[in-house]
Write an enzyme that holds these catalytic residues in place. Sequence first.
Site, PDB file in Angstrom:
ATOM      1  N   ARG A 196       1.313  -1.353  -0.050  1.00 20.85           N
ATOM      2  CA  ARG A 196      -0.467  -0.452   0.365  1.00 20.85           C
ATOM      3  C   ARG A 196       1.401   1.398   0.282  1.00 20.85           C
ATOM      4  O   ARG A 196       1.822   1.489   0.967  1.00 20.85           O
ATOM      5  CB  ARG A 196      -1.034  -0.214   1.631  1.00 20.85           C
ATOM      6  CG  ARG A 196      -1.441   0.917   0.910  1.00 20.85           C
ATOM      7  CD  ARG A 196      -3.124   1.077   2.095  1.00 20.85           C
ATOM      8  NE  ARG A 196      -3.713   2.347   2.440  1.00 20.85           N
ATOM      9  CZ  ARG A 196      -3.507   3.286   3.153  1.00 20.85           C
ATOM     10  NH1 ARG A 196      -2.451   3.018   4.577  1.00 20.85           N
ATOM     11  NH2 ARG A 196      -4.053   3.903   3.422  1.00 20.85           N
ATOM     12  N   HIS A 247      -3.169  11.116   0.469  1.00 24.78           N
ATOM     13  CA  HIS A 247      -2.236  11.156   1.614  1.00 24.78           C
ATOM     14  C   HIS A 247      -1.890  12.073   2.221  1.00 24.78           C
ATOM     15  O   HIS A 247      -0.984  12.243   2.953  1.00 24.78           O
ATOM     16  CB  HIS A 247      -1.792   9.521   2.148  1.00 24.78           C
ATOM     17  CG  HIS A 247      -1.788   9.052   2.823  1.00 24.78           C
ATOM     18  ND1 HIS A 247      -1.585   7.132   3.463  1.00 24.78           N
ATOM     19  CD2 HIS A 247      -1.237   9.692   4.649  1.00 24.78           C
ATOM     20  CE1 HIS A 247      -1.264   7.457   4.346  1.00 24.78           C
ATOM     21  NE2 HIS A 247      -1.155   9.026   5.577  1.00 24.78           N
ATOM     22  N   GLU A 278      -7.596   8.394   6.116  1.00 28.53           N
ATOM     23  CA  GLU A 278      -8.073   9.109   7.108  1.00 28.53           C
ATOM     24  C   GLU A 278      -8.749  10.594   6.885  1.00 28.53           C
ATOM     25  O   GLU A 278      -7.940  11.277   7.857  1.00 28.53           O
ATOM     26  CB  GLU A 278      -6.752   8.687   8.154  1.00 28.53           C
ATOM     27  CG  GLU A 278      -6.467   7.263   8.249  1.00 28.53           C
ATOM     28  CD  GLU A 278      -5.145   7.812   8.974  1.00 28.53           C
ATOM     29  OE1 GLU A 278      -4.615   8.850   9.701  1.00 28.53           O
ATOM     30  OE2 GLU A 278      -4.927   6.308   9.916  1.00 28.53           O
ATOM     31  N   ASN A 326      -7.997   1.639   9.336  1.00 31.33           N
ATOM     32  CA  ASN A 326      -6.711   2.236  10.194  1.00 31.33           C
ATOM     33  C   ASN A 326      -6.430   2.231  11.862  1.00 31.33           C
ATOM     34  O   ASN A 326      -7.596   3.094  12.163  1.00 31.33           O
ATOM     35  CB  ASN A 326      -6.074   3.331   9.750  1.00 31.33           C
ATOM     36  CG  ASN A 326      -5.393   3.486   8.293  1.00 31.33           C
ATOM     37  OD1 ASN A 326      -6.065   2.671   7.113  1.00 31.33           O
ATOM     38  ND2 ASN A 326      -5.560   4.784   7.381  1.00 31.33           N
ATOM     39  N   TYR A 341      -4.940   1.641  15.733  1.00 28.23           N
ATOM     40  CA  TYR A 341      -3.770   2.382  16.451  1.00 28.23           C
ATOM     41  C   TYR A 341      -4.022   2.206  18.118  1.00 28.23           C
ATOM     42  O   TYR A 341      -2.892   1.725  18.842  1.00 28.23           O
ATOM     43  CB  TYR A 341      -2.889   3.330  16.123  1.00 28.23           C
ATOM     44  CG  TYR A 341      -2.455   3.297  14.752  1.00 28.23           C
ATOM     45  CD1 TYR A 341      -0.966   3.144  14.686  1.00 28.23           C
ATOM     46  CD2 TYR A 341      -2.936   4.138  13.790  1.00 28.23           C
ATOM     47  CE1 TYR A 341      -0.056   3.228  13.456  1.00 28.23           C
ATOM     48  CE2 TYR A 341      -2.539   3.970  12.454  1.00 28.23           C
ATOM     49  CZ  TYR A 341      -0.983   3.494  12.984  1.00 28.23           C
ATOM     50  OH  TYR A 341      -0.849   3.553  11.356  1.00 28.23           O
ATOM     51  N   GLU A 343      -3.532  -0.107   8.124  1.00 33.42           N
ATOM     52  CA  GLU A 343      -2.382  -0.228   8.712  1.00 33.42           C
ATOM     53  C   GLU A 343      -3.022  -0.494  10.297  1.00 33.42           C
ATOM     54  O   GLU A 343      -3.505   0.011  10.824  1.00 33.42           O
ATOM     55  CB  GLU A 343      -2.482   1.932   9.026  1.00 33.42           C
ATOM     56  CG  GLU A 343      -2.558   2.563   7.750  1.00 33.42           C
ATOM     57  CD  GLU A 343      -1.989   4.370   7.623  1.00 33.42           C
ATOM     58  OE1 GLU A 343      -1.800   5.212   8.610  1.00 33.42           O
ATOM     59  OE2 GLU A 343      -2.252   4.911   6.671  1.00 33.42           O
TER      60      GLU A 343
HETATM   61  C1  PNW Z   1      -1.794   7.909  10.712  1.00 31.28           C
HETATM   62  N1  PNW Z   1      -3.842  11.021  15.924  1.00 31.28           N
HETATM   63  O1  PNW Z   1      -1.785   8.721  10.789  1.00 31.28           O
HETATM   64  C2  PNW Z   1      -1.336   7.690   8.683  1.00 31.28           C
HETATM   65  O2  PNW Z   1      -2.193   7.199   7.900  1.00 31.28           O
HETATM   66  C3  PNW Z   1       0.388   7.716   8.983  1.00 31.28           C
HETATM   67  O3  PNW Z   1       0.367   8.525   7.635  1.00 31.28           O
HETATM   68  C4  PNW Z   1       0.780   8.325  10.098  1.00 31.28           C
HETATM   69  O4  PNW Z   1       2.431   7.966   9.459  1.00 31.28           O
HETATM   70  C5  PNW Z   1       0.577   7.027  11.108  1.00 31.28           C
HETATM   71  O5  PNW Z   1      -0.878   6.899  11.165  1.00 31.28           O
HETATM   72  C6  PNW Z   1       0.826   6.547  12.551  1.00 31.28           C
HETATM   73  O6  PNW Z   1       0.954   8.363  12.943  1.00 31.28           O
HETATM   74  C7  PNW Z   1      -2.059   9.504  12.409  1.00 31.28           C
HETATM   75  O7  PNW Z   1      -3.318  12.105  16.240  1.00 31.28           O
HETATM   76  C8  PNW Z   1      -1.683  10.773  12.962  1.00 31.28           C
HETATM   77  O8  PNW Z   1      -4.851  10.529  15.639  1.00 31.28           O
HETATM   78  C9  PNW Z   1      -1.775  11.153  13.719  1.00 31.28           C
HETATM   79  C10 PNW Z   1      -3.240  10.285  14.536  1.00 31.28           C
HETATM   80  C11 PNW Z   1      -3.699   8.956  14.137  1.00 31.28           C
HETATM   81  C12 PNW Z   1      -3.264   8.984  12.942  1.00 31.28           C
END
Ligand code: PNW
Length: 470
Positions: free
Chosen positions: A83, A127, A172, A298, A300, A373
């Site tokens: 991706r 992106h 996102e 995505n 996290y 992601e």
């Molecule tokens: C995502 N938050 O970014 C992105 O899709 C990527 O480009 C990035 O490198 C990756 O996650 C890691 O950060 C985010 O603050 C950045 O909630 C900030 C947030 C969430 C996702």
Amino acid sequence: DTSAVGRPAAPFPAGFRWGAATAAYQIEGAATEDGRGPSIWDTFCRTPGKVLGGDTGDVAVDHYHRFPEDVGLMAGLGLTSYRFSISWSRVQPAGAGAYNEAGLDFYRRLVDALLEAGIEPWPTLYHWDLPQPLEDAGGWPERDTAHRFAEYADCVHQALGDRVRHWTTVNEPWCAAFLGYASGEHAPGRREPSASLLAAHHLMLGHGLAVEAMRSRTPGNQFGAAVNLYAVSPATADPADADAARRIDGLQNRLFLDPLLLGRYPDDVLADTARHGFDPDPDDLAMIHQPLDQLGVNYYARHTVAGTPGEAAQTASSPFSSHSPWVGSEHVRFVPAGRPVTGMGWEIDESGLSEILVRLHREYPAVPLYVTENGAGYDEEPDGDGTVQDPDRIAYLDAHLRACHEAIAAGVPLRGYFTWSLLDNFEWAWGYSKRFGLIHVDYATQRRVPKDSARWYAEVIRQGGLPGQH
Ligand code: PNW
């Protein structure tokens, strides 16, 4: 050790996609080469106090020049899919009008190299790197930007649609809209709550218009968006905390899922944001609500939130954050739940991933799902010999892949997993200080060295699943 019998303890279905992800501005560099125009991230990085260390994506990891080596590294990992994102400013420098053949050529060469290596290309069309001239004309809060995006998407699709089957429109939209236009932690750094809601709406509208245009050319292609979803929990049983969780779930998850999959905005979020005059046109919802062939998730972390007064915890999307991205729910506090965190300060909770996947399956119409992601960022240094031992990243990936396995066992149509990220890269407001890669990059020499996690992931792919627990 299950590898001895050649069969993993947690096997994934045949045909499951094993991938890694990147994004154009974070890896390509070559910011002014071959006719690329400036994007909002070029401008933002040059604005003092916006990006840690004054870092920029001017060179990044020089993927623009080193993509053959990088495709070789992917092949070495055994990735079935890759991706990446396409830089709008490379393909259409002014964001409207003339296309740049040299820019399109770069992506043709990348796609051809991937196909030759047996790796399926998974491009994302947006992106976060909006051409600066479009921001100068008002950016995503302007309706015209959605139409410009669909035209650009159509052009890229015309160039690559014969070789690329899976298309992601926007990545996102929550980040692009609310970090870009409400908190200002990301480009273009505006702090305009009302405009941020329009930005969210136009990102979604751009998605719908783009899918309609691309699908009319090649109906057999697969189209979708990638949204960043969080599990959300109230800090306590207090009704004010439950209300906070409803609000954050609304802004983070349902504001995007409901229009995409149900063709409507959630009433409670419209009510929460009413004082900002957000009143989207119902006709737009029909356009946004295109049939989807895939949805990218995505994931996290989990958010734990409170609506009751108290001390606020820092949410780390930028080292410079001060304004809230939570339009209409600025009073909500993000509180630590006491779980271990990654180097981003994000709490690790793999149960949130299975929870999100199962919820999508139960509460929304059926659509093939992909984790587009998932990964962990750290401030890590290589050992003296240049190798990186990253047991924490391995544990993170292992736990989240187990959560995926659980979701599949519960009947969720999860068809693939892309880890963030293939390579260490430019981590937005954090510059190069946070590393998410399976492959370490020495930014001074651009030397790439696979970390322990890269070898671990290659073995998972080779076995088609996770090893048994020891
Ligand atoms: C995502 N938050 O970014 C992105 O899709 C990527 O480009 C990035 O490198 C990756 O996650 C890691 O950060 C985010 O603050 C950045 O909630 C900030 C947030 C969430 C996702």
